[in-house]
Design an enzyme around this catalytic site. Sequence first.
Site, mmCIF file in Angstrom:
data_model
loop_
_atom_site.group_PDB
_atom_site.id
_atom_site.type_symbol
_atom_site.label_atom_id
_atom_site.label_comp_id
_atom_site.label_asym_id
_atom_site.label_seq_id
_atom_site.Cartn_x
_atom_site.Cartn_y
_atom_site.Cartn_z
ATOM 1 N N LYS A 115 0.817 -1.211 0.000
ATOM 2 C CA LYS A 115 0.000 0.000 0.000
ATOM 3 C C LYS A 115 0.855 1.267 0.000
ATOM 4 C CE LYS A 115 -0.702 0.190 5.021
ATOM 5 N NZ LYS A 115 0.078 1.423 5.222
ATOM 6 N N ASP A 161 -3.861 7.275 4.292
ATOM 7 C CA ASP A 161 -3.354 5.935 4.575
ATOM 8 C C ASP A 161 -4.085 5.390 5.804
ATOM 9 O OD1 ASP A 161 -1.813 3.668 4.534
ATOM 10 O OD2 ASP A 161 -0.011 4.607 5.338
ATOM 11 N N GLU A 162 -4.162 4.067 5.931
ATOM 12 C CA GLU A 162 -4.801 3.406 7.083
ATOM 13 C C GLU A 162 -6.200 3.973 7.339
ATOM 14 O OE1 GLU A 162 -3.406 0.865 8.144
ATOM 15 O OE2 GLU A 162 -1.227 1.073 8.172
ATOM 16 N N GLN A 178 -8.030 -5.076 9.067
ATOM 17 C CA GLN A 178 -7.022 -4.618 10.030
ATOM 18 C C GLN A 178 -7.534 -3.448 10.871
ATOM 19 O OE1 GLN A 178 -2.720 -4.769 8.765
ATOM 20 N NE2 GLN A 178 -3.609 -4.862 6.725
#
Length: 747
Positions: free
Chosen positions: A38, A222-223, A253
């Site tokens: 990613k 991100d995330e 996650q």
Amino acid sequence: MTAHRPLPELPALNEAQRAAVEHLDGPLLVVAGAGSGKTRVLTARIARLLERGVRPESVMAFTFTNRAAREMKERIERAVGERAARLWVGTFHATAVRILRREAAALDRPPSFAIYDREDQESILREILRRLQLPEAAYRLGTVLSRISDAKNALVTPAESANLAVSPYEKQIAECYALYSDALRAAGAFDFDDLIAETVRLLERPEIGERYARRFQHVLVDEYQDTNHAQFRLVQALSRVHRNLFVVGDDDQSIYGWRGADLANVLEFEAAFPGAEVVRLEQNYRSTGNILKAANAVIANNQARKGKNLWCDREDGALLRFVLAADEVDEAGRIRAFLEAHVRGGGRFDQAAVLYRTNAQSRALETELRQRGILYEIVGGVAFYQRREVKDVLAYLRAAINPADAVSFWRIWNTPRRGLGPGVRAQLEALLAERGGSPEDALRGLATGRALSRAALAGATDLLALLGEIRERQNGSIEALMLHVLERSQYLPHLDGEERESANDRRANVEELVAAAVQSEERERDEEGSGSSLVDFLAETALTTDADRLAEGADRVLLLTAHNAKGLEFPVVVIAGLEEGLFPHGSSLEDPDELEEERRLFYVALTRARDRVLLTAAAFRRRFDGARGGSVSRFVEEIPAELLEREEARAIRRGGLGDAGPRPWRSSWHRAKAETEEGETPVGLGVHAHRTGRSRVVGREVYHESFGRGVVVDADGEGADARYTVRFGTVIKRVIGRFLTGGSDVD
């Protein structure tokens, strides 16, 4: 689609990655499995945007750690050169600070506002509880702060909180929230939750929000699965004009629901951003085939997920190994032996990490490693910037550049001792209550009014002079400034008054702080051509976590919780304490949503591994309320049997309740699962055999006709008249041995 030349300094992209990178305009969700590259996709996406002529200053990228932000900047710089310096790349909190510094006046804060950490927050709230005469037993600091934090993350104001309050308790919490917010404003400070919440409020003001939304043509996150409601609103506000939102996340996650992360931000992305496209990254570049098969099998048991199946081009590799130890001491020994075997095979200790569910589990591991002379490092202990001596030195700097910062002032006003005791503080607080203003101004008033003793006057004069000197030097070298503070305040000699080993450790931490200042100045000079300002450095210290400061190069084993392992990877991973009630945690067993988050946490832990995995459980584990037996975690049972090598401690296999017939110590979940799976070899927790004769039955499960099944926690005497202390559920009873069944020692 327009053809472009290969991206410089970036590895080749697979088909799914390239589809994401080459996406044109509009919202895009990239569902990126563990180890699927990613970061490569994010950096390649930004490089492609710049190639297309997008101005660097119109690109904003959010990360969740400073380490991730630095890695992304470095990769982009290798790809596009010096243009990378003009990108806005940083954590949510760091980016919010950057905006708030520019717009602080609109929120009635100084540009040099302080950022209060947990200890600072508790200091303010403790005073509020005292003023309201609320008992801390009923209004615990942690509980009240948690309620305030929840309100801020939900973007609920103090006034709205008061309107929503129904019970007397809720009304008192709302009053605490209002007074707490007033205290922060008076101190010219924000807490961590404010950084996001107040930035959202700024951007939702038409005149400010429109300006930022037009400036940033592309927003990347991100995330994304870790975002909460306030962060979602921040991203939504920034992307509302151009709608070019590119988010990378993995619903499998999402492990921070307990601190507000909202999985719905991923699951409902298309509904929140109409016209959104979705790309799945399923090729894994990290783990062996067997590790991925195990991870896929476990996470498939969750219902709330987008769905994907990780695969790789690597070989299947070694089977995962599961060891059932007798107790936590035996477990630690088996983990140590596993790590030593890895080193004998040509590996290093720093290639291995031991993950566990709770920090308390590190005790037995630390003891075992220390006795064997194996170096280790714990991630998640007392954070560096939370250590007393580090906070003391930083408080001098904070109090000088922001005189309204009362928390920092009170921290250093008599540290080291300078004759300003409780009596002087009482005078100062009375003057503040009467006239208001900053503590520094009040102290100056006492000093000039000749209201202090000779010793107190000397101390007050010295402190006021030092604060003035810091302000005069704040635009110069931060290293030189800190050295001046240490010399003028005599802080290092003050540390020498402590026990020698403690003083040495604290001195080393202060020296490390000075080194951190040097590194900050050098980093900012390299990136922007000028050194870090004092305000920037203080913000950096407030936002840095120990995960950002992990040392590299030392040959030591890492010990950390599964939560702290997020974003990391290791050749060898041990996951310890895999028992029902521990992992998954006992608090999750009655809530399907929480249980799914526990399964995601195990999935995260498993996918940190590149080559080898050891899973361990203990038959009996000593807890504060006595030894406790339980069942092997359902997550181990969800791994296909052909992927596991199983091993039980000899003491468990040799005798006890599990030798024949049904296994009563297995949970109903395991029994139901066993009934549906032909040929399953049951693995459960058996008898713990102690070395001494007197306590060889401690930990054994027994049965009483009236009380049912229980676990022996103590024994006194021998034979049929021996007395046993037995825990039956939540009740402890003293029982004569002849009334118990469950093994030759107590029959």
